[in-house]
Design a protein around this motif. Structure first.
Motif, PDB file in Angstrom:
ATOM      1  N   ASP A 105      26.876  15.637  35.882  1.00 21.53           N
ATOM      2  CA  ASP A 105      27.637  14.455  36.273  1.00 21.53           C
ATOM      3  C   ASP A 105      26.803  13.183  36.153  1.00 21.53           C
ATOM      4  OD1 ASP A 105      29.868  16.003  36.813  1.00 21.53           O
ATOM      5  OD2 ASP A 105      29.353  16.277  38.925  1.00 21.53           O
ATOM      6  N   MET A 106      25.528  13.261  36.522  1.00 23.48           N
ATOM      7  CA  MET A 106      24.658  12.088  36.385  1.00 23.48           C
ATOM      8  C   MET A 106      24.453  11.736  34.920  1.00 23.48           C
ATOM      9  SD  MET A 106      21.800  12.464  39.408  1.00 23.48           S
ATOM     10  CE  MET A 106      21.194  14.068  38.899  1.00 23.48           C
ATOM     11  N   VAL A 124      25.055  13.503  24.127  1.00 23.43           N
ATOM     12  CA  VAL A 124      24.647  14.197  25.347  1.00 23.43           C
ATOM     13  C   VAL A 124      24.295  15.637  24.995  1.00 23.43           C
ATOM     14  CG1 VAL A 124      25.322  14.911  27.666  1.00 23.43           C
ATOM     15  CG2 VAL A 124      26.143  12.726  26.745  1.00 23.43           C
ATOM     16  N   LEU A 125      23.080  16.048  25.354  1.00 27.22           N
ATOM     17  CA  LEU A 125      22.614  17.413  25.116  1.00 27.22           C
ATOM     18  C   LEU A 125      22.427  18.098  26.458  1.00 27.22           C
ATOM     19  CD1 LEU A 125      19.805  16.587  22.509  1.00 27.22           C
ATOM     20  CD2 LEU A 125      22.199  17.126  22.031  1.00 27.22           C
ATOM     21  N   MET A 126      23.030  19.282  26.636  1.00 29.95           N
ATOM     22  CA  MET A 126      22.890  20.004  27.903  1.00 29.95           C
ATOM     23  C   MET A 126      22.549  21.468  27.639  1.00 29.95           C
ATOM     24  SD  MET A 126      25.770  18.398  30.480  1.00 29.95           S
ATOM     25  CE  MET A 126      27.249  18.665  29.508  1.00 29.95           C
ATOM     26  N   THR A 127      21.589  21.975  28.384  1.00 36.59           N
ATOM     27  CA  THR A 127      21.186  23.390  28.280  1.00 36.59           C
ATOM     28  C   THR A 127      20.722  23.878  29.649  1.00 36.59           C
ATOM     29  OG1 THR A 127      19.681  24.938  27.175  1.00 36.59           O
ATOM     30  CG2 THR A 127      18.828  22.737  27.544  1.00 36.59           C
ATOM     31  N   ASP A 128      21.222  24.951  30.171  1.00 37.50           N
ATOM     32  CA  ASP A 128      22.152  25.894  29.579  1.00 37.50           C
ATOM     33  C   ASP A 128      23.364  25.908  30.502  1.00 37.50           C
ATOM     34  OD1 ASP A 128      23.481  28.332  29.042  1.00 37.50           O
ATOM     35  OD2 ASP A 128      21.755  29.551  29.450  1.00 37.50           O
ATOM     36  N   ALA A 148      36.450  35.358  41.485  1.00 38.97           N
ATOM     37  CA  ALA A 148      37.415  35.837  40.485  1.00 38.97           C
ATOM     38  C   ALA A 148      36.666  36.759  39.512  1.00 38.97           C
ATOM     39  CB  ALA A 148      38.062  34.658  39.774  1.00 38.97           C
ATOM     40  N   THR A 149      36.902  36.618  38.216  1.00 37.48           N
ATOM     41  CA  THR A 149      36.313  37.511  37.217  1.00 37.48           C
ATOM     42  C   THR A 149      34.792  37.504  37.267  1.00 37.48           C
ATOM     43  OG1 THR A 149      38.204  37.043  35.785  1.00 37.48           O
ATOM     44  CG2 THR A 149      36.302  38.099  34.771  1.00 37.48           C
ATOM     45  N   ARG A 150      34.200  38.689  37.405  1.00 34.89           N
ATOM     46  CA  ARG A 150      32.753  38.894  37.429  1.00 34.89           C
ATOM     47  C   ARG A 150      32.044  38.015  38.458  1.00 34.89           C
ATOM     48  NH1 ARG A 150      30.703  40.058  31.226  1.00 34.89           N
ATOM     49  NH2 ARG A 150      32.698  40.806  30.422  1.00 34.89           N
ATOM     50  N   GLY A 151      32.714  37.720  39.516  1.00 32.01           N
ATOM     51  CA  GLY A 151      32.104  36.967  40.598  1.00 32.01           C
ATOM     52  C   GLY A 151      32.156  35.467  40.459  1.00 32.01           C
ATOM     53  N   TYR A 152      32.606  34.962  39.300  1.00 33.85           N
ATOM     54  CA  TYR A 152      32.725  33.509  39.122  1.00 33.85           C
ATOM     55  C   TYR A 152      33.955  33.008  39.870  1.00 33.85           C
ATOM     56  CZ  TYR A 152      29.124  33.789  35.545  1.00 33.85           C
ATOM     57  OH  TYR A 152      27.942  34.002  34.896  1.00 33.85           O
ATOM     58  N   LEU A 153      33.928  31.749  40.233  1.00 39.93           N
ATOM     59  CA  LEU A 153      35.027  31.178  41.005  1.00 39.93           C
ATOM     60  C   LEU A 153      36.251  30.948  40.122  1.00 39.93           C
ATOM     61  CD1 LEU A 153      33.045  28.630  43.205  1.00 39.93           C
ATOM     62  CD2 LEU A 153      33.615  31.009  43.683  1.00 39.93           C
ATOM     63  N   GLY A 154      37.391  30.901  40.749  1.00 43.56           N
ATOM     64  CA  GLY A 154      38.642  30.760  40.016  1.00 43.56           C
ATOM     65  C   GLY A 154      38.810  29.433  39.320  1.00 43.56           C
ATOM     66  N   ASP A 155      38.042  28.416  39.735  1.00 43.96           N
ATOM     67  CA  ASP A 155      38.174  27.099  39.110  1.00 43.96           C
ATOM     68  C   ASP A 155      37.090  26.846  38.066  1.00 43.96           C
ATOM     69  OD1 ASP A 155      36.028  26.854  40.822  1.00 43.96           O
ATOM     70  OD2 ASP A 155      36.582  24.866  41.563  1.00 43.96           O
ATOM     71  N   LEU A 156      36.490  27.914  37.530  1.00 42.65           N
ATOM     72  CA  LEU A 156      35.436  27.763  36.527  1.00 42.65           C
ATOM     73  C   LEU A 156      35.926  26.939  35.341  1.00 42.65           C
ATOM     74  CD1 LEU A 156      32.640  28.497  35.337  1.00 42.65           C
ATOM     75  CD2 LEU A 156      33.682  30.597  34.424  1.00 42.65           C
ATOM     76  N   TYR A 157      37.119  27.256  34.845  1.00 44.86           N
ATOM     77  CA  TYR A 157      37.665  26.509  33.701  1.00 44.86           C
ATOM     78  C   TYR A 157      37.779  25.026  34.031  1.00 44.86           C
ATOM     79  CZ  TYR A 157      40.945  25.074  30.037  1.00 44.86           C
ATOM     80  OH  TYR A 157      41.547  24.439  28.991  1.00 44.86           O
ATOM     81  N   THR A 158      38.325  24.718  35.193  1.00 44.76           N
ATOM     82  CA  THR A 158      38.524  23.325  35.581  1.00 44.76           C
ATOM     83  C   THR A 158      37.205  22.585  35.702  1.00 44.76           C
ATOM     84  OG1 THR A 158      40.540  23.926  36.774  1.00 44.76           O
ATOM     85  CG2 THR A 158      39.531  21.817  37.325  1.00 44.76           C
ATOM     86  N   GLN A 159      36.210  23.236  36.314  1.00 44.03           N
ATOM     87  CA  GLN A 159      34.916  22.578  36.505  1.00 44.03           C
ATOM     88  C   GLN A 159      34.223  22.304  35.168  1.00 44.03           C
ATOM     89  OE1 GLN A 159      33.872  21.337  39.289  1.00 44.03           O
ATOM     90  NE2 GLN A 159      35.541  22.190  40.507  1.00 44.03           N
ATOM     91  N   LEU A 160      34.311  23.256  34.253  1.00 46.54           N
ATOM     92  CA  LEU A 160      33.717  23.026  32.936  1.00 46.54           C
ATOM     93  C   LEU A 160      34.473  21.946  32.169  1.00 46.54           C
ATOM     94  CD1 LEU A 160      32.994  26.713  31.787  1.00 46.54           C
ATOM     95  CD2 LEU A 160      31.316  25.016  32.532  1.00 46.54           C
ATOM     96  N   ALA A 161      35.801  21.988  32.231  1.00 44.17           N
ATOM     97  CA  ALA A 161      36.618  21.024  31.494  1.00 44.17           C
ATOM     98  C   ALA A 161      36.390  19.606  31.990  1.00 44.17           C
ATOM     99  CB  ALA A 161      38.093  21.390  31.611  1.00 44.17           C
ATOM    100  N   ARG A 162      36.192  19.428  33.291  1.00 44.75           N
ATOM    101  CA  ARG A 162      35.956  18.088  33.838  1.00 44.75           C
ATOM    102  C   ARG A 162      34.705  17.457  33.240  1.00 44.75           C
ATOM    103  NH1 ARG A 162      36.021  18.072  40.215  1.00 44.75           N
ATOM    104  NH2 ARG A 162      35.469  15.909  39.785  1.00 44.75           N
ATOM    105  N   ARG A 163      33.739  18.271  32.860  1.00 52.82           N
ATOM    106  CA  ARG A 163      32.517  17.730  32.246  1.00 52.82           C
ATOM    107  C   ARG A 163      32.691  17.559  30.734  1.00 52.82           C
ATOM    108  NH1 ARG A 163      32.774  19.786  37.399  1.00 52.82           N
ATOM    109  NH2 ARG A 163      31.373  18.445  38.604  1.00 52.82           N
TER     110      ARG A 163
END
Length: 331
Positions: A105-106, A124-128, A148-163
């Protein structure tokens, strides 16, 4: 961003990595990951793109890096003379994990400022990003949130998409282009992080065995620049080179099964070896025009002009005439 302020992507960011520029062009305002696995030289590739890319500002976001990787990036940017236009936000593996969630976010906030207020082209370069998702999972567990799936939270898609969706070409201003690394645990593309990333982003660069695979890689925006802002032969070269490399792979599969090779198979095998060495090696750096010229040179070394199945006017204009070292006659 107000959708009315988004401009249709139409400009290319040249990286001098031939497997990107030539076959899956990076387009200004694109969001695209490098899919890879642990042990591959994805950080070296990301750093090289950072100091070779034709961008005004580079924003680097390190997520859970070991100190050696952080020192590598810092030294690479300094030694290649781009530290004066580079902003780095780094969360080390030894730093508090909560800080890892703040870094993207920063970095993206600073990128938007350079793009909006200074009308600059920002890369913008981000790893990993898998380390970023793992940090979200770990904090979610501590908060007793339902996994949710494999222990990740259900809003994983949303959090990644927001970035990722911060990538934008702003009308009347600059642009933000996002290139990330997403490691795939066990080389499993169905893992939740690469799986969700694939739905959000506009393609991927697939790095394995030290090369960028032309078959696993894809840039969904390359059609906006190939042959339009690049040289007229770009599209034909791109398609022809991949077509012949696919044929070389098939010819190679005949060898362990003891099938007889035709004369054309032998030409394909020669082409495949040259293609891997001149273009696919992750350490190769070439400006786009040099890569296009080297492509014609490689085709001329391996095939007759009638075997190329390309537009004749392009063949007449760009295919070089090779002379033999012994006689000086046209081969």
């Amino acid at each position: 961003v107000n959708p009315m302020m988004r401009v249709m992507p139409s400009k290319m960011i040249e990286t001098e990595v031939p497997m990107i520029d030539l076959f899956n062009s990076l387009v200004e305002s694109q969001m695209i990951p490098i899919f890879s696995v642990a042990g591959e030289p994805y950080n070296a590739l990301l750093a090289r793109i950072g100091f070779q890319a034709k961008a005004d500002v580079v924003i680097f976001a390190g997520l859970g890096l070991i100190f050696d990787d952080f020192h590598f990036f810092k030294t690479a940017f300094e030694e290649n003379g781009v530290s004066h236009r580079t902003v780095m936000y780094v969360n080390l593996a030894s730093d508090p994990i909560i800080e890892r969630l703040l870094v993207p976010d920063m970095a993206l906030a600073v990128a938007e400022r350079f793009a909006m207020e200074r009308s600059q082209r920002v890369l913008v370069l981000m790893t990993d990003m898998t380390a970023y998702a793992d940090a979200m999972k770990e904090i979610g567990v501590s908060q007793a949130r339902i996994p949710a799936t494999r222990g990740y939270l259900g809003d994983l898609y949303t959090q990644l998409a927001r970035r990722y969706e911060k990538a934008c070409d702003f009308k009347g201003a600059g642009s933000v282009t996002i290139l990330t690394v997403t490691t795939m645990p066990g080389n499993d593309v169905t893992h939740p992080v690469p799986d969700n990333t694939g739905y959000i982003t506009e393609g991927q660069f697939y790095l394995h065995d030290g090369v960028i695979d032309p078959f696993g890689s894809l840039s969904r925006l390359k059609q906006h620049v190939v042959g339009k802002v690049t040289r007229e032969d770009h599209a034909q070269i791109m398609n022809t080179m991949v077509r012949f490399y696919a044929g070389a792979r098939e010819a190679e599969q005949k060898q362990p099964m003891a099938f007889e090779h035709s004369d054309f198979d032998m030409k394909l095998l020669k082409f495949g070896e040259l293609f891997r060495r001149r273009f696919m090696d992750v350490n190769v750096s070439l400006p786009l025009l040099d890569a296009l010229n080297l492509s014609w040179q490689t085709l001329a070394e391996c095939f007759e002009s009638h075997e190329l199945l390309m537009k004749q006017d392009l063949i007449d204009r760009y295919l070089p005439e090779l002379k033999t070292a012994e006689t000086g006659e046209v081969a």
